[in-house]
Write an enzyme that holds these catalytic residues in place. Structure first.
Site, PDB file in Angstrom:
ATOM      1  N   ALA A 108     -14.997  59.441 -29.938  1.00  0.00           N
ATOM      2  CA  ALA A 108     -15.542  59.185 -28.592  1.00  0.00           C
ATOM      3  C   ALA A 108     -16.433  57.955 -28.610  1.00  0.00           C
ATOM      4  CB  ALA A 108     -16.314  60.405 -28.108  1.00  0.00           C
ATOM      5  N   GLY A 113      -7.215  33.250 -30.116  1.00  0.00           N
ATOM      6  CA  GLY A 113      -7.918  34.271 -29.329  1.00  0.00           C
ATOM      7  C   GLY A 113      -8.185  35.577 -30.085  1.00  0.00           C
ATOM      8  N   GLY A 114      -7.550  35.737 -31.260  1.00  0.00           N
ATOM      9  CA  GLY A 114      -7.876  36.871 -32.128  1.00  0.00           C
ATOM     10  C   GLY A 114      -7.616  38.234 -31.514  1.00  0.00           C
ATOM     11  N   ARG A 123      -1.764  34.630 -36.691  1.00  0.00           N
ATOM     12  CA  ARG A 123      -1.003  35.582 -35.855  1.00  0.00           C
ATOM     13  C   ARG A 123      -0.066  34.912 -34.849  1.00  0.00           C
ATOM     14  NH1 ARG A 123      -3.554  39.763 -32.982  1.00  0.00           N
ATOM     15  NH2 ARG A 123      -5.444  39.754 -34.243  1.00  0.00           N
ATOM     16  N   GLU A 129      -5.013  29.785 -37.949  1.00  0.00           N
ATOM     17  CA  GLU A 129      -4.763  31.122 -37.374  1.00  0.00           C
ATOM     18  C   GLU A 129      -3.364  31.568 -37.770  1.00  0.00           C
ATOM     19  OE1 GLU A 129      -6.401  33.762 -35.595  1.00  0.00           O
ATOM     20  OE2 GLU A 129      -4.452  34.533 -36.168  1.00  0.00           O
ATOM     21  N   GLY A 151     -13.259  53.648 -35.390  1.00  0.00           N
ATOM     22  CA  GLY A 151     -13.979  52.488 -35.913  1.00  0.00           C
ATOM     23  C   GLY A 151     -13.055  51.437 -36.500  1.00  0.00           C
ATOM     24  N   ARG A 152     -13.632  50.291 -36.822  1.00  0.00           N
ATOM     25  CA  ARG A 152     -12.862  49.181 -37.388  1.00  0.00           C
ATOM     26  C   ARG A 152     -13.533  48.702 -38.663  1.00  0.00           C
ATOM     27  NH1 ARG A 152      -9.132  46.756 -34.053  1.00  0.00           N
ATOM     28  NH2 ARG A 152      -9.506  44.684 -34.923  1.00  0.00           N
ATOM     29  N   HIS A 196     -30.779  41.902  -0.820  1.00  0.00           N
ATOM     30  CA  HIS A 196     -30.369  43.215  -0.295  1.00  0.00           C
ATOM     31  C   HIS A 196     -29.107  43.041   0.544  1.00  0.00           C
ATOM     32  CE1 HIS A 196     -30.659  47.240   1.359  1.00  0.00           C
ATOM     33  NE2 HIS A 196     -30.382  46.702   2.537  1.00  0.00           N
TER      34      HIS A 196
HETATM   35  P1  FAD Z   1     -10.989  38.520 -34.410  1.00  0.00           P
HETATM   36  O1  FAD Z   1     -11.004  38.419 -32.939  1.00  0.00           O
HETATM   37  O2  FAD Z   1     -10.427  39.746 -35.024  1.00  0.00           O
HETATM   38  O3  FAD Z   1     -10.199  37.247 -34.930  1.00  0.00           O
HETATM   39  C1  FAD Z   1      -9.893  37.050 -36.266  1.00  0.00           C
HETATM   40  C2  FAD Z   1      -8.621  36.241 -36.352  1.00  0.00           C
HETATM   41  O4  FAD Z   1      -8.460  35.793 -37.688  1.00  0.00           O
HETATM   42  C3  FAD Z   1      -7.344  37.032 -36.034  1.00  0.00           C
HETATM   43  O5  FAD Z   1      -6.641  36.414 -34.986  1.00  0.00           O
HETATM   44  C4  FAD Z   1      -6.550  37.029 -37.331  1.00  0.00           C
HETATM   45  O6  FAD Z   1      -5.156  36.909 -37.122  1.00  0.00           O
HETATM   46  C5  FAD Z   1      -7.091  35.784 -38.011  1.00  0.00           C
HETATM   47  N1  FAD Z   1      -6.974  35.796 -39.468  1.00  0.00           N
HETATM   48  C6  FAD Z   1      -7.345  36.787 -40.330  1.00  0.00           C
HETATM   49  N2  FAD Z   1      -7.141  36.415 -41.604  1.00  0.00           N
HETATM   50  C7  FAD Z   1      -6.615  35.167 -41.554  1.00  0.00           C
HETATM   51  C8  FAD Z   1      -6.195  34.255 -42.552  1.00  0.00           C
HETATM   52  N3  FAD Z   1      -6.282  34.539 -43.846  1.00  0.00           N
HETATM   53  N4  FAD Z   1      -5.661  33.073 -42.148  1.00  0.00           N
HETATM   54  C9  FAD Z   1      -5.554  32.766 -40.823  1.00  0.00           C
HETATM   55  N5  FAD Z   1      -5.958  33.584 -39.854  1.00  0.00           N
HETATM   56  C10 FAD Z   1      -6.503  34.770 -40.200  1.00  0.00           C
HETATM   57  N6  FAD Z   1     -15.736  43.353 -27.902  1.00  0.00           N
HETATM   58  C11 FAD Z   1     -16.488  43.055 -26.821  1.00  0.00           C
HETATM   59  O7  FAD Z   1     -17.515  42.387 -26.969  1.00  0.00           O
HETATM   60  N7  FAD Z   1     -16.130  43.465 -25.566  1.00  0.00           N
HETATM   61  C12 FAD Z   1     -15.023  44.210 -25.350  1.00  0.00           C
HETATM   62  O8  FAD Z   1     -14.726  44.568 -24.201  1.00  0.00           O
HETATM   63  C13 FAD Z   1     -14.213  44.554 -26.468  1.00  0.00           C
HETATM   64  N8  FAD Z   1     -13.099  45.298 -26.291  1.00  0.00           N
HETATM   65  C14 FAD Z   1     -12.320  45.589 -27.382  1.00  0.00           C
HETATM   66  C15 FAD Z   1     -11.201  46.386 -27.178  1.00  0.00           C
HETATM   67  C16 FAD Z   1     -10.412  46.727 -28.254  1.00  0.00           C
HETATM   68  C17 FAD Z   1      -9.184  47.579 -28.027  1.00  0.00           C
HETATM   69  C18 FAD Z   1     -10.725  46.231 -29.550  1.00  0.00           C
HETATM   70  C19 FAD Z   1      -9.852  46.551 -30.722  1.00  0.00           C
HETATM   71  C20 FAD Z   1     -11.841  45.448 -29.765  1.00  0.00           C
HETATM   72  C21 FAD Z   1     -12.661  45.127 -28.678  1.00  0.00           C
HETATM   73  N9  FAD Z   1     -13.817  44.366 -28.827  1.00  0.00           N
HETATM   74  C22 FAD Z   1     -14.605  44.085 -27.747  1.00  0.00           C
HETATM   75  C23 FAD Z   1     -14.222  43.837 -30.136  1.00  0.00           C
HETATM   76  C24 FAD Z   1     -13.817  42.349 -30.245  1.00  0.00           C
HETATM   77  O9  FAD Z   1     -12.424  42.242 -30.057  1.00  0.00           O
HETATM   78  C25 FAD Z   1     -14.207  41.784 -31.593  1.00  0.00           C
HETATM   79  O10 FAD Z   1     -15.586  41.998 -31.809  1.00  0.00           O
HETATM   80  C26 FAD Z   1     -13.940  40.294 -31.655  1.00  0.00           C
HETATM   81  O11 FAD Z   1     -12.575  40.030 -31.455  1.00  0.00           O
HETATM   82  C27 FAD Z   1     -14.384  39.738 -33.012  1.00  0.00           C
HETATM   83  O12 FAD Z   1     -14.067  38.380 -33.081  1.00  0.00           O
HETATM   84  P2  FAD Z   1     -13.780  37.692 -34.486  1.00  0.00           P
HETATM   85  O13 FAD Z   1     -13.557  36.246 -34.175  1.00  0.00           O
HETATM   86  O14 FAD Z   1     -14.827  38.045 -35.462  1.00  0.00           O
HETATM   87  O15 FAD Z   1     -12.434  38.357 -35.030  1.00  0.00           O
HETATM   88  P1  NAI Z   2     -16.778  53.288 -32.612  1.00  0.00           P
HETATM   89  O1  NAI Z   2     -17.546  53.090 -33.849  1.00  0.00           O
HETATM   90  O2  NAI Z   2     -17.330  52.805 -31.313  1.00  0.00           O
HETATM   91  O3  NAI Z   2     -16.468  54.843 -32.413  1.00  0.00           O
HETATM   92  C1  NAI Z   2     -15.805  55.613 -33.378  1.00  0.00           C
HETATM   93  C2  NAI Z   2     -16.085  57.075 -33.089  1.00  0.00           C
HETATM   94  O4  NAI Z   2     -15.213  57.862 -33.895  1.00  0.00           O
HETATM   95  C3  NAI Z   2     -17.500  57.494 -33.408  1.00  0.00           C
HETATM   96  O5  NAI Z   2     -18.036  58.180 -32.310  1.00  0.00           O
HETATM   97  C4  NAI Z   2     -17.334  58.376 -34.639  1.00  0.00           C
HETATM   98  O6  NAI Z   2     -18.331  59.381 -34.738  1.00  0.00           O
HETATM   99  C5  NAI Z   2     -15.955  58.968 -34.394  1.00  0.00           C
HETATM  100  N1  NAI Z   2     -15.264  59.485 -35.583  1.00  0.00           N
HETATM  101  C6  NAI Z   2     -15.220  58.930 -36.823  1.00  0.00           C
HETATM  102  N2  NAI Z   2     -14.485  59.711 -37.654  1.00  0.00           N
HETATM  103  C7  NAI Z   2     -14.030  60.763 -36.917  1.00  0.00           C
HETATM  104  C8  NAI Z   2     -13.221  61.911 -37.209  1.00  0.00           C
HETATM  105  N3  NAI Z   2     -12.711  62.135 -38.407  1.00  0.00           N
HETATM  106  N4  NAI Z   2     -12.961  62.791 -36.230  1.00  0.00           N
HETATM  107  C9  NAI Z   2     -13.476  62.591 -34.977  1.00  0.00           C
HETATM  108  N5  NAI Z   2     -14.263  61.519 -34.659  1.00  0.00           N
HETATM  109  C10 NAI Z   2     -14.525  60.622 -35.603  1.00  0.00           C
HETATM  110  O7  NAI Z   2     -15.351  52.633 -32.914  1.00  0.00           O
HETATM  111  P2  NAI Z   2     -14.145  52.274 -31.963  1.00  0.00           P
HETATM  112  O8  NAI Z   2     -14.259  52.963 -30.661  1.00  0.00           O
HETATM  113  O9  NAI Z   2     -12.937  52.459 -32.797  1.00  0.00           O
HETATM  114  O10 NAI Z   2     -14.368  50.725 -31.712  1.00  0.00           O
HETATM  115  C11 NAI Z   2     -14.380  49.783 -32.805  1.00  0.00           C
HETATM  116  C12 NAI Z   2     -15.207  48.590 -32.480  1.00  0.00           C
HETATM  117  O11 NAI Z   2     -14.641  47.852 -31.422  1.00  0.00           O
HETATM  118  C13 NAI Z   2     -16.605  48.984 -32.065  1.00  0.00           C
HETATM  119  O12 NAI Z   2     -17.486  48.485 -33.032  1.00  0.00           O
HETATM  120  C14 NAI Z   2     -16.837  48.339 -30.767  1.00  0.00           C
HETATM  121  O13 NAI Z   2     -18.015  47.600 -30.766  1.00  0.00           O
HETATM  122  C15 NAI Z   2     -15.657  47.405 -30.553  1.00  0.00           C
HETATM  123  N6  NAI Z   2     -15.230  47.570 -29.161  1.00  0.00           N
HETATM  124  C16 NAI Z   2     -16.068  47.149 -28.179  1.00  0.00           C
HETATM  125  C17 NAI Z   2     -15.749  47.339 -26.871  1.00  0.00           C
HETATM  126  C18 NAI Z   2     -16.709  46.907 -25.838  1.00  0.00           C
HETATM  127  O14 NAI Z   2     -17.638  46.189 -26.160  1.00  0.00           O
HETATM  128  N7  NAI Z   2     -16.527  47.293 -24.587  1.00  0.00           N
HETATM  129  C19 NAI Z   2     -14.504  47.966 -26.460  1.00  0.00           C
HETATM  130  C20 NAI Z   2     -13.717  48.427 -27.576  1.00  0.00           C
HETATM  131  C21 NAI Z   2     -14.082  48.194 -28.867  1.00  0.00           C
END
Ligand code: FAD
Ligand code: NAI
Length: 461
Positions: A177, A39-40, A35, A33, A268-269, A440
């Site tokens: 949104a 925990g990513g 970072r 890791e 999006g991501r 209930h």
């Molecule tokens: P990551 O958690 O991104 O972990 C990848 C790790 O790899 C990172 O720590 C990075 O530093 C490391 N890494 C990358 N390249 C290298 C390298 N070359 N060498 C060593 N280390 C490296 N999902 C949910 O299900 N519920 C939620 O409520 C939710 N809320 C979210 C809120 C936000 C604001 C965001 C941004 C995301 C949220 N997500 C949520 C999405 C969730 O965080 C991801 O789906 C999840 O973290 C993916 O896990 P992963 O292990 O694939 O990657």
């Molecule tokens: P998202 O894909 O959920 O939403 C992105 C939104 O941005 C879409 O509605 C899209 O139509 C809009 N959009 C794209 N281009 C645009 C533009 N030019 N102008 C206006 N709107 C535009 O992506 P988000 O919210 O960034 O989340 C990323 C990922 O993180 C998701 O895949 C989600 O699964 C994960 N995540 C999950 C959570 C959870 O499970 N509770 C919480 C937060 C993130």
């Protein structure tokens, strides 16, 4: 140099869970890791910190809006924002330290640094080389860029910057949104920020059940969030103390502008594979940059991929399940993920949760189905917590009654949904759920009532 059965690159939810399961199955395991904390995204800048802020801001909202309705009067709490951020950080630290403890307990070697794959079964981390019969890529994702918008994590932020703003902004434009936009938008709206969400499509939360999208948007509007739908953001201009967001309405191409102190880009991501050396070793990717994987296997034998870096929903629990499945496959077992039953939850108030097919998808497939719906207004427990506005919808096959999907907006929806996940895993019918005794007064009774509505009818509707 050390030699392993499996090296996992990335210590996020996918990577660390894969490492623990691999070690439990007797494999010599290391996890790399970069970072500086395990925990990513999820534990450091995603799921957990956002849920901490959602919890704190919801508690504030309850204290200032609901307490008096319950006869709890007196001084309303004030917001100490630095203290709120410190609470969030303490939760992050507790959880990331917990993973280090689990690594030690399970004898997983934690290698700190950025890994590069240098050949089949070979990686380097800085000057050190390591070998392994299996390499698992679990490098996660990063925020997507939006043309015309440059992120500085101060005035124009991604979710990472939004989780650590130095003060509560007076106004915020959220671009997108989706899940991040609505969760973080809710946090700041509850803390007093004037929040406007600009969304490209004509509905919020694309892909969710259409009826939920509409009801959910209505609920968020009542909470003070403003929405501009069908609008494509063109650019963001940064001035000294404010930003200007320029957008075009898709219906007539007219241009408009919004001002805000802070802009949150939540569009999006995308998969993160920078400097991993994938092209050199020929690992196949989709045009969107996701690693192509078949149950974790990539196009190169001995190299596996899990979590956000591959195809499918970017969800922590999907990454975890893939991590376990890949560890089991490497150990010679039949690792498996049921992609049809992965729940999705939005942790706003009310919560939104769904699993399986939506009505829209069923119609598109031309499949005969029945829908059982129950409003939380008929659930006594929901009314006691002032959350009677949502509903449960269960979709079942018209002929066999087998449950095909469930969509919930309401109190504890993110917990309730798992009842249906388990039922679906066992191939249950709506009648099976309806005949199961539910305590209930619980929110869960609404699930049973929706199941009853698939048959002879709900009792409290
Ligand atoms: P990551 O958690 O991104 O972990 C990848 C790790 O790899 C990172 O720590 C990075 O530093 C490391 N890494 C990358 N390249 C290298 C390298 N070359 N060498 C060593 N280390 C490296 N999902 C949910 O299900 N519920 C939620 O409520 C939710 N809320 C979210 C809120 C936000 C604001 C965001 C941004 C995301 C949220 N997500 C949520 C999405 C969730 O965080 C991801 O789906 C999840 O973290 C993916 O896990 P992963 O292990 O694939 O990657
Ligand atoms: P998202 O894909 O959920 O939403 C992105 C939104 O941005 C879409 O509605 C899209 O139509 C809009 N959009 C794209 N281009 C645009 C533009 N030019 N102008 C206006 N709107 C535009 O992506 P988000 O919210 O960034 O989340 C990323 C990922 O993180 C998701 O895949 C989600 O699964 C994960 N995540 C999950 C959570 C959870 O499970 N509770 C919480 C937060 C993130």
């Amino acid at each position: 140099m050390a030699d392993y059965d499996v090296i996992i690159i990335g210590g996020g939810l996918g990577g660390y869970v894969c490492a623990i399961r691999a070690a439990q199955l007797g494999l010599k395991t290391a996890c790399v890791e970069g970072r500086g904390a395990l925990g990513g995204t999820c534990l450091n800048v995603g799921c957990i910190p956002s849920k901490a802020l959602l919890h704190a801001s919801h508690a504030y909202h309850e204290a200032t809006h609901d307490f008096a309705r319950m006869g709890l009067v007196g001084n309303a709490p004030k917001i100490d924002f630095p203290a709120m951020l410190a609470y969030k950080d303490s939760i992050i630290n507790q959880n990331t330290a917990g993973i280090e403890f689990l690594f030690k307990k399970n004898k997983v070697d934690y290698i700190q640094g950025w890994a590069k794959i240098t050949g089949k079964g070979e990686i380097t981390v800085g000057d050190d080389a390591h070998t392994a019969r299996n390499i698992v890529i679990a490098t996660g994702s990063e925020p997507s860029h939006l043309a015309g918008v440059s992120v500085d994590e101060t005035q124009v932020v991604t979710s990472t910057g939004a989780l650590s703003l130095p003060k509560i902004p007076k106004s915020m434009v959220v671009i997108g949104a989706g899940v991040i936009g609505l969760e973080m938008g809710s946090v700041f709206a509850r803390l007093g920020t004037d929040v406007t969400v600009v969304e490209f499509l004509d509905a919020i939360t694309p892909g969710m059940d259409g009826e939920i999208c509409k009801t959910f948007q209505r609920s968020l509007k009542k909470q003070g969030l403003k929405f501009i739908l069908g609008a494509a953001v063109q650019s963001v201009e940064k001035l000294k103390t404010k930003t200007k967001v320029h957008y075009k309405l898709r219906k007539d191409d007219s241009e408009a502008m919004l001002e805000a102190e802070v802009v949150l880009v939540a569009t999006g991501r995308k998969p993160f594979t920078d400097r991993l050396g994938l092209d050199e070793i020929g690992v196949a990717k989709t045009p969107q940059g996701q690693i192509v994987s078949d149950h974790g296997k990539t196009s190169v034998s001995g190299i596996w991929a899990i979590g956000d870096v591959t195809t499918g929903p970017m969800l922590a629990h999907k990454a975890e399940d893939e991590g376990i499945a890949v560890a089991e496959s490497i150990a010679g077992q039949q690792g498996h993920v049921n992609y049809d039953i992965i729940p999705g939850v939005i942790y706003t108030t009310p919560e939104v949760a769904s699993v399986g097919l939506t009505e829209e998808a069923l119609k598109q497939q031309g499949r005969a189905y029945k829908s059982g719906k129950f409003n939380f207004m008929g659930n006594a427990r929901a009314k006691t917590v002032f959350q009677g506005e949502g509903f449960v919808k269960i979709l079942a096959d018209a002929e066999t009654d087998r449950i095909l999907g469930c969509h919930v907006m309401g109190p504890a929806a993110g917990e309730l949904i798992h009842e249906v996940c388990v039922a679906m895993e066992f191939g249950a019918s709506a009648e099976d759920l309806a005949r199961t005794c539910h305590a209930h007064p619980t929110f869960s009774e609404a699930m049973r009532e929706a199941a009853l509505a698939c048959g002879d009818g709900a009792i409290h509707a």
